[in-house]
Design a protein around this motif. Sequence first.
Motif, mmCIF file in Angstrom:
data_model
loop_
_atom_site.group_PDB
_atom_site.id
_atom_site.type_symbol
_atom_site.label_atom_id
_atom_site.label_comp_id
_atom_site.label_asym_id
_atom_site.label_seq_id
_atom_site.Cartn_x
_atom_site.Cartn_y
_atom_site.Cartn_z
ATOM 1 N N TYR A 184 -7.677 6.612 -11.326
ATOM 2 C CA TYR A 184 -8.670 7.641 -11.001
ATOM 3 C C TYR A 184 -9.935 7.438 -11.829
ATOM 4 O O TYR A 184 -9.883 7.277 -13.055
ATOM 5 N N GLN A 198 -0.030 7.221 -9.244
ATOM 6 C CA GLN A 198 -1.470 7.343 -9.436
ATOM 7 C C GLN A 198 -2.108 8.166 -8.321
ATOM 8 O O GLN A 198 -3.016 8.958 -8.556
ATOM 9 N N ASP A 199 -1.633 7.990 -7.092
ATOM 10 C CA ASP A 199 -2.202 8.763 -5.987
ATOM 11 C C ASP A 199 -2.017 10.264 -6.216
ATOM 12 O O ASP A 199 -2.928 11.062 -5.980
ATOM 13 N N GLU A 207 -4.972 13.303 -7.061
ATOM 14 C CA GLU A 207 -5.124 14.596 -6.406
ATOM 15 C C GLU A 207 -5.123 15.735 -7.424
ATOM 16 O O GLU A 207 -5.849 16.720 -7.299
ATOM 17 N N PRO A 263 2.515 4.666 -1.478
ATOM 18 C CA PRO A 263 2.013 5.707 -2.391
ATOM 19 C C PRO A 263 2.547 5.479 -3.803
ATOM 20 O O PRO A 263 3.685 5.062 -4.001
ATOM 21 N N THR A 264 1.716 5.737 -4.775
ATOM 22 C CA THR A 264 2.099 5.574 -6.166
ATOM 23 C C THR A 264 1.909 6.877 -6.916
ATOM 24 O O THR A 264 1.293 7.828 -6.405
ATOM 25 N N ASP A 323 0.812 -1.215 0.000
ATOM 26 C CA ASP A 323 0.000 0.000 0.000
ATOM 27 C C ASP A 323 0.845 1.264 0.000
ATOM 28 O O ASP A 323 0.514 2.276 0.635
#
Length: 796
Positions: free
Chosen positions: A768, A730-731, A735, A727-728, A725
């Motif tokens: 997303y 994509q995260d 945003e 952060p990627t 888990d």
Amino acid sequence: MKIQHAALLACLSVSACGEYAGAPAPVAGTPPGGGTTPGNINDFVATRITPRLEFCRDCHVPDGIADTALGEKFMLSPNAAEDYAKLRASWEALGGGIDDNRILLKSANIDPERHSGGAAWPLGSVPYADAKLLLTCWQTPAACSLTSLGPAPTELPLLGSARGGHYHHDFCAGKPDSTVVPADPRELVTATAQKGKAVYMNVDWRTCQADNHPGTCGELRARVQRGFTIVAAAGQTGAGTFFAGSSSDSGYAFPASDYAAMWQSIWEMDERPDNFDQLVAERWGMPLSPTRNPYPLPGEDASTTDGGSGQLPMGLTQLRNADGSWTGNLNVTCSICHGGGVGVASEGTGLGAMYGTNSLSDITVMFTDLARLVPQQGALAGIAQNKVRGTGNITNFQLFGTLTLTESFSDPEALAYYLAIQGEPSTGTEDPPVWWNGGHRVGKFFDAGLPWDAKRIELSFHFPNTPNHPDMAADKQWILDNMQDSDAWITSLRSPAWPEGTLGAIDTELAERGAVLFHNKDLWADKLENPVGKPEGGNGSCASCHGAYSPRYVNDPAFLVSPLLEGVAAHVVPLEVIETDSKRLDGNSDAVVTYSRYNWFAYPDGPLRDNGAPACGNHADAEIRGDWAPGYLAPPLYGVWATAPYFHNGAVPDLTGVLDAAERPAIWRRLSKAPRADQAGTVVMGYDERLATGYDAARIGWKYDELICGTGSLPFVDCDATGMDAPTAQDALGEFWLRGGLAWNIANPPIMTDEQIEERKVYNTFYYSQSNAGHAFTDVLTAAERRALIEYLKTL
């Protein structure tokens, strides 16, 4: 009107059974056959009861689903000849009696422990009366009279489908042009009218302009023909094209000669391939037009070759002058998103390239290619609207705002609101909805964001002279002059029928059981303990949200206020119930709502509600929509077998996954066609839309490969392959898109290689707006019920 109801289903269907325990002590001493001869009562059971027991026979038999401690007191035999004896034994096992016997209580769904299958014998129905009469004959032989019943009533069929379209087109079929067209049945749709009905509707019909009614069947047909020219736009004089209305002169147009040279300028091939037209269709995911849609080949003169001997894909057309002469220039059309293909013509009637559905196209690739050919297409490449082939950013509110931006320059308040929405979320990935359901909808877009009758937006892609608008009033008038025609054609489209010759015959007996389940199965019955919150209204069935289709239920006033509302779906399911990806709703934010009140496409100049809000405005506006909570509009299901992938974002590849969340792949790629052997490695092929090779008839959807996290050249953009888990990228991108809707469209890396195009075929549900969560309330169904429901959905 006589109520027509489903077959006797003490179980109602495949697993809605097994709830007959806890009966009082049996009644003793009742003579078998009562006061009438056994032959008479046996005939009664055989003619009026047994035909209604076939659904129950799937589960209430030895070793069946209902052969449990709960269901053992209501058991049948696989042999219908034993129905009399088995029913009598079940009645006695359940304590005898009449109105208080669980055979009636469960089937009428009036037992304190509600029947998970719904009401199979509603109070007042003929099946209920017949069953009650049978129990009376057993309980009180002296009161038994079977002599004046007459023949058993003929029930309406369980299977049948209008296949979309609109009632007006059905009404006018075969009638003279002078025939007066009746009112639109959708005007009957109000939450008040449907209150208490099995089909729940919470979105009222709104009339947005006065010239909706075609008057006569002749005028309706004329509208359809004119609408085909404007919207299908395949080489006709007056075809509609991108930001040009129906003009033959467009600043976005480009020479056909540039298009015909892509094999050299973009593909960098040594010679023009003999299948060039088909290769363009494959690369862009746009089938060749089903009608003649010509362009001039190198060396041809369009004016002397009737437009040329080439054939364009559905997303392009050659412009023509008012006198019909060809210009030799091309422009894009609505079919870049709304033209696609299901199967090929040889696989069934109505199959092949078709208007109003598309899960094939990659418009970003198309615009990028065109921008490399002709400078004026560069602006289109900059707002390319999808990240994954087969999808689009259909309702990007920031882009809608640019259509009338010049008008906002003269209104400081409107301009301020437009600038404010640039910081609102992108609506992200969306699956273009099928047009053949348009005539059975009361709301547009996935959230019913506008009333269906808000027709201006239907021609927004053709809005003349965008973005400059030297004469805004004239440009708006073009939309007003043509929108009734475009809508008439769109709502005339029909869904293709399930092609039994290619995909196999429908099991009609199983489909009938599915029809009963679809219209009656309460997914929130107490015994099912559905963890998902129940929506307001309706009977808890699939039909409660998606509408009624079976003739038996369409003509049942317990389901619809009028049979003319067959297939009409007007239920916005709250987000906390449907639980699908929220990004589409997030994008229709409070700031967007405020701006909408100034935008011409949202009818600020149209009819008003009592509170002064635009009646035909953005339904995300609490002062406009009414009492329902924001969510997603359950669509009509005509031709649902042909509309994969599913959900508003196209995240689920087949119906099996829709009905069972455990069957949904996280990362998947639809199958593509193999290139010709001599072109392998040098061309891009599109998805395989052929049913024989690309369709999964068991799962009902397109075949796909399931991929693991990390597939592609950017393995950590969309998911965390470590399982930690972490952060990627994509995260961070998520945003970014949450704070700028246009960023979704303009922040695309340049597509320069075939490998990049192939990567755009991967659907990643970690991305997303592309979650495959939601619709989990159907997880309470059993495997047998899902099979029956899927078989029924084939028939729509």
